[in-house]
Design an enzyme around this catalytic site. Structure first.
Site, PDB file in Angstrom:
ATOM      1  CG  ASN A  42      -2.010  -0.999   1.196  1.00 37.40           C
ATOM      2  OD1 ASN A  42      -2.277  -1.607   0.160  1.00 37.40           O
ATOM      3  ND2 ASN A  42      -2.650  -1.206   2.334  1.00 37.40           N
ATOM      4  CE1 TYR A  93      -7.764  -6.267   4.081  1.00 38.85           C
ATOM      5  CE2 TYR A  93      -5.646  -7.129   3.345  1.00 38.85           C
ATOM      6  CZ  TYR A  93      -6.489  -6.055   3.573  1.00 38.85           C
ATOM      7  OH  TYR A  93      -6.066  -4.778   3.298  1.00 38.85           O
ATOM      8  CE1 TYR A 104     -11.874 -16.789   5.875  1.00 40.09           C
ATOM      9  CE2 TYR A 104     -11.761 -14.519   5.102  1.00 40.09           C
ATOM     10  CZ  TYR A 104     -12.458 -15.549   5.706  1.00 40.09           C
ATOM     11  OH  TYR A 104     -13.751 -15.331   6.148  1.00 40.09           O
ATOM     12  CG  ASN A 165       0.583  -1.190  10.382  1.00 39.30           C
ATOM     13  OD1 ASN A 165      -0.516  -0.736  10.679  1.00 39.30           O
ATOM     14  ND2 ASN A 165       1.100  -1.070   9.190  1.00 39.30           N
ATOM     15  N   GLY A 224      -5.709   9.611  15.221  1.00 41.42           N
ATOM     16  CA  GLY A 224      -6.948   9.508  14.471  1.00 41.42           C
ATOM     17  C   GLY A 224      -7.413  10.813  13.855  1.00 41.42           C
ATOM     18  N   GLY A 227      -5.345  14.479  14.815  1.00 41.68           N
ATOM     19  CA  GLY A 227      -4.160  14.962  14.117  1.00 41.68           C
ATOM     20  C   GLY A 227      -2.969  14.068  14.393  1.00 41.68           C
ATOM     21  CB  ALA A 228      -0.129  13.118  13.002  1.00 37.67           C
ATOM     22  N   GLY A 251      -6.255   0.861   5.792  1.00 38.03           N
ATOM     23  CA  GLY A 251      -5.377   1.385   4.763  1.00 38.03           C
ATOM     24  C   GLY A 251      -5.026   2.850   4.935  1.00 38.03           C
ATOM     25  CG  ASP A 254      -1.013   0.717   5.224  1.00 39.30           C
ATOM     26  OD1 ASP A 254      -0.360   0.593   6.281  1.00 39.30           O
ATOM     27  OD2 ASP A 254      -1.846  -0.119   4.834  1.00 39.30           O
TER      28      ASP A 254
END
Length: 291
Positions: A42, A93, A104, A165, A224, A227-228, A251, A254
């Site tokens: 990704n 998946y 899976y 992650n 979330g 912010g960061a 995703g 990523d």
């Protein structure tokens, strides 16, 4: 344009993602889409879309799904370096909007990777290594691969970007916490979610995370929709997240990493790198697609 035309090397498992075309539960959907999905590929796809050269290195089953993944990644500009497996299938998946993700992937070709996958890598032609903690969860061989990649990159002077992650369906927090902490501390650039860090290490805020992960030259703590916060170049910089109508969250982390790394590769100011991260994450949040 990117300042360094050497590619980013992204190593990890890529699976087939099956998702409803519309944002509706799997049990109600009639139309589905299949495309590549995996944290590292990704990032590679998003970097390619942003004008950077990116290579995905991993294992796929020698089956139609594996071939489809390889073709799809190449179609979006990612260079692939694949070890084909005749004995184990490509993992997959299913995204279930509103119901999470169903894996899976047990016994997949990707889970059978080990340090031999690195044979033939010309580290002098790599601008940056991007890996994630997902690989460490897949098998002892995959964990050995991850450690060997860190060592090889360090020996060659290649910076390492690591996204924690943590995937709870793959391993619980008690087992994952020390492994992911140690890997993050070995990285030059580390990404972690604030809620993820709390679940793993009991930290309360971004400054707590920085105190725990004090060795990466750059640490990004994501919170979330708030912010960061980035700790880089001796500064602490916060960038608020844009408002987004969320369709599907898988995703987005990523995509954020790819946007931020795009800024790093372009030697952009840290605040600009954070903004790029948020912009890419917003695109991912607005769709059921991974890439």
């Amino acid at each position: 344009m990117p300042a360094d035309r050497r590619p980013v090397l992204c190593i990890g498992e890529t699976m087939a993602v099956i998702a409803p075309v519309a944002s509706e539960p799997v049990v109600d959907a009639d139309l589905f889409r299949m495309e590549p999905g995996g944290a590292e590929s990704n990032v590679a796809a998003r970097l390619a879309a942003l004008g950077h050269d990116a290579v995905w290195l991993g294992r796929l089953g020698r089956d139609p799904i594996g071939e489809r993944i390889a073709r799809s990644l190449r179609a979006v500009g990612v260079t692939t370096r694949i070890e084909w497996d005749d004995a184990h299938p490509t993992g997959l998946y299913v995204k279930d909007p509103g119901g999470g993700v169903h894996y899976y992937r047990a016994g997949s070709a990707g889970s059978h990777a080990d340090a031999r996958l690195l044979a033939g890598v010309d580290w002098g032609e790599v601008a940056l290594l991007q890996v994630t903690g997902i690989t460490a969860a897949l098998s002892p061989g995959c964990r050995a691969l991850l450690s060997a990649a860190f060592d090889a990159a360090r020996d060659a002077g290649v910076p390492v970007s690591f996204d924690v992650n943590h995937r709870a369906p793959l391993w619980d927090a008690a087992g994952a916490a020390p492994v992911l902490r140690d890997l993050a501390r070995r990285a030059d650039i580390a990404f972690v979610g604030l809620d993820e860090a709390e679940g793993l290490w009991g930290t309360r805020d971004a400054d707590d995370v920085r105190a725990l992960l004090d060795t990466p030259a750059t640490l990004v703590v994501k919170d979330g929709a708030v912010g960061a916060t980035a700790y880089a170049r001796g500064a602490r910089i916060f960038e608020a997240a844009p408002r987004v109508d969320v369709v599907e969250p898988v995703g987005a982390g990523d995509a954020f990493a790819a946007g931020f790394l795009s800024g790093v590769l372009d030697d952009a100011p840290t605040g600009e790198s954070l903004r790029r991260g948020h912009e890419c994450a917003a695109i991912a949040l607005s769709s059921t697609r991974d890439m």
